[in-house]
Design a protein around this motif. Structure first.
Motif, PDB file in Angstrom:
ATOM      1  N   GLU A   1      10.867  25.954 -67.367  1.00 15.08           N
ATOM      2  CA  GLU A   1      10.140  26.789 -66.426  1.00 15.08           C
ATOM      3  C   GLU A   1      11.059  27.163 -65.277  1.00 15.08           C
ATOM      4  OE1 GLU A   1       6.362  26.491 -63.299  1.00 15.08           O
ATOM      5  OE2 GLU A   1       6.747  24.876 -64.733  1.00 15.08           O
ATOM      6  N   ASN A   2      11.004  28.429 -64.875  1.00 15.47           N
ATOM      7  CA  ASN A   2      11.783  28.917 -63.739  1.00 15.47           C
ATOM      8  C   ASN A   2      10.880  28.991 -62.518  1.00 15.47           C
ATOM      9  OD1 ASN A   2      13.177  30.850 -61.900  1.00 15.47           O
ATOM     10  ND2 ASN A   2      14.605  31.041 -63.605  1.00 15.47           N
ATOM     11  N   THR A   3      11.398  28.634 -61.355  1.00 11.40           N
ATOM     12  CA  THR A   3      10.556  28.566 -60.158  1.00 11.40           C
ATOM     13  C   THR A   3      10.493  29.881 -59.389  1.00 11.40           C
ATOM     14  OG1 THR A   3      12.440  27.738 -58.867  1.00 11.40           O
ATOM     15  CG2 THR A   3      10.972  26.097 -59.874  1.00 11.40           C
ATOM     16  N   ILE A   4      11.125  30.940 -59.880  1.00 14.44           N
ATOM     17  CA  ILE A   4      11.103  32.210 -59.165  1.00 14.44           C
ATOM     18  C   ILE A   4       9.663  32.707 -59.018  1.00 14.44           C
ATOM     19  CG2 ILE A   4      11.411  33.562 -61.286  1.00 14.44           C
ATOM     20  CD1 ILE A   4      13.062  35.556 -59.632  1.00 14.44           C
ATOM     21  N   SER A   5       9.349  33.300 -57.869  1.00 13.55           N
ATOM     22  CA  SER A   5       8.025  33.861 -57.624  1.00 13.55           C
ATOM     23  C   SER A   5       7.935  35.247 -58.251  1.00 13.55           C
ATOM     24  CB  SER A   5       7.764  33.952 -56.112  1.00 13.55           C
ATOM     25  OG  SER A   5       6.504  34.526 -55.853  1.00 13.55           O
ATOM     26  N   LEU A   6       6.945  35.440 -59.119  1.00 17.22           N
ATOM     27  CA  LEU A   6       6.802  36.684 -59.858  1.00 17.22           C
ATOM     28  C   LEU A   6       5.491  37.383 -59.502  1.00 17.22           C
ATOM     29  CD1 LEU A   6       7.949  35.590 -63.433  1.00 17.22           C
ATOM     30  CD2 LEU A   6       9.293  36.743 -61.673  1.00 17.22           C
ATOM     31  N   PRO A   7       5.421  38.707 -59.699  1.00 20.19           N
ATOM     32  CA  PRO A   7       4.184  39.443 -59.419  1.00 20.19           C
ATOM     33  C   PRO A   7       2.989  38.839 -60.141  1.00 20.19           C
ATOM     34  CG  PRO A   7       5.983  40.974 -59.820  1.00 20.19           C
ATOM     35  CD  PRO A   7       6.506  39.603 -60.144  1.00 20.19           C
ATOM     36  N   ARG A   8       1.886  38.720 -59.416  1.00 20.51           N
ATOM     37  CA  ARG A   8       0.589  38.253 -59.923  1.00 20.51           C
ATOM     38  C   ARG A   8       0.595  36.797 -60.386  1.00 20.51           C
ATOM     39  NH1 ARG A   8       0.964  43.695 -61.315  1.00 20.51           N
ATOM     40  NH2 ARG A   8      -0.678  44.935 -60.335  1.00 20.51           N
ATOM     41  N   GLY A   9       1.614  36.053 -59.986  1.00 24.66           N
ATOM     42  CA  GLY A   9       1.608  34.635 -60.314  1.00 24.66           C
ATOM     43  C   GLY A   9       2.039  34.290 -61.720  1.00 24.66           C
TER      44      GLY A   9
END
Length: 220
Positions: free
Chosen positions: A203-211
């Motif tokens: 799992e990557n911790t980057i914040s992505l659109p809409r969660g």
């Protein structure tokens, strides 16, 4: 019987393209999401010499950025709708001549027809968020088998606690479901599907659109 996603509604693409909504129907937030896709690919090691497959490419939100970055002929795209990709090719590429039309492959079932074995990186962004678990279970082993040179597969999903059968509200407010789009999965389920397809996934911790949650998978 309810379609598995809005994209499977009869006439969905014809209606959207007739209304000029090719950007909207791939989730909106066109510039932001395209930049994020390029960012995560470059962080995964994508260089101009590599060969990229954009699975569920839509109207080339990523393609309009990846095509100028990659060496000519190194970008390939698949989508359920060839018409949607052609619209992106005609309207979103700064130089359409850098992308041959035969690199846009209509593929509804993750069969990957006509794609080269030279693919080194693949991304499926906001695709499995709109497809039930059997689609992901079918796609992963096919990707593994089709692309022996693959160095990294990136894909996004919505997560929920394992065994959540009803609706689940994501941290940013999106409500996901076990049985209809947008779909959620349990972490253990994702990792098990990857292992079964001979991928190791993190799992990557980057914040992505809409969660959405980004997973990076490598061949085992």
């Amino acid at each position: 019987m309810r379609p598995i996603s809005p994209y499977h509604q009869p006439g969905f693409y014809d209606d959207a393209l007739a209304k000029g909504r090719h950007r909207d129907i791939v989730g909106g937030r066109w510039d932001e999401t395209g930049r994020i896709e390029m960012q995560i690919l470059r962080e995964a090691g994508l260089e101009p010499r590599h060969h990229l497959l954009d699975i569920g490419a839509g109207a080339l939100r990523l393609g309009c950025r990846a095509v100028p970055y990659l060496n000519p002929g190194h970008y390939w795209a698949t989508d359920k709708s060839a018409a949607l990709m052609r619209k992106g090719h005609a309207t979103e590429l700064a130089d359409p001549s850098r992308l041959a039309a035969d690199h846009l492959i209509e593929d509804e079932d993750f069969a990957f027809p006509g794609l080269p074995k030279s693919i080194t990186h693949a991304i499926s962004f906001a695709v499995f968020t709109h497809l039930p678990m059997p689609c992901l279970a079918r796609a992963l082993p096919r990707i593994h088998a089709a692309f022996p040179a693959l160095e990294a597969l990136l894909f996004t999903v919505f997560l929920a606690p394992e065994g959540t059968n009803g609706a689940f509200r994501q941290p940013d407010g999106v409500v996901t479901h076990a049985d209809r789009a947008p779909y959620h999965f349990g972490m253990a389920t994702i990792l098990a599907l990857c292992r079964a397809a001979r991928f190791g996934a993190t799992e990557n911790t980057i914040s992505l659109p809409r969660g959405q949650i980004l997973f990076t998978a490598h061949r085992l």
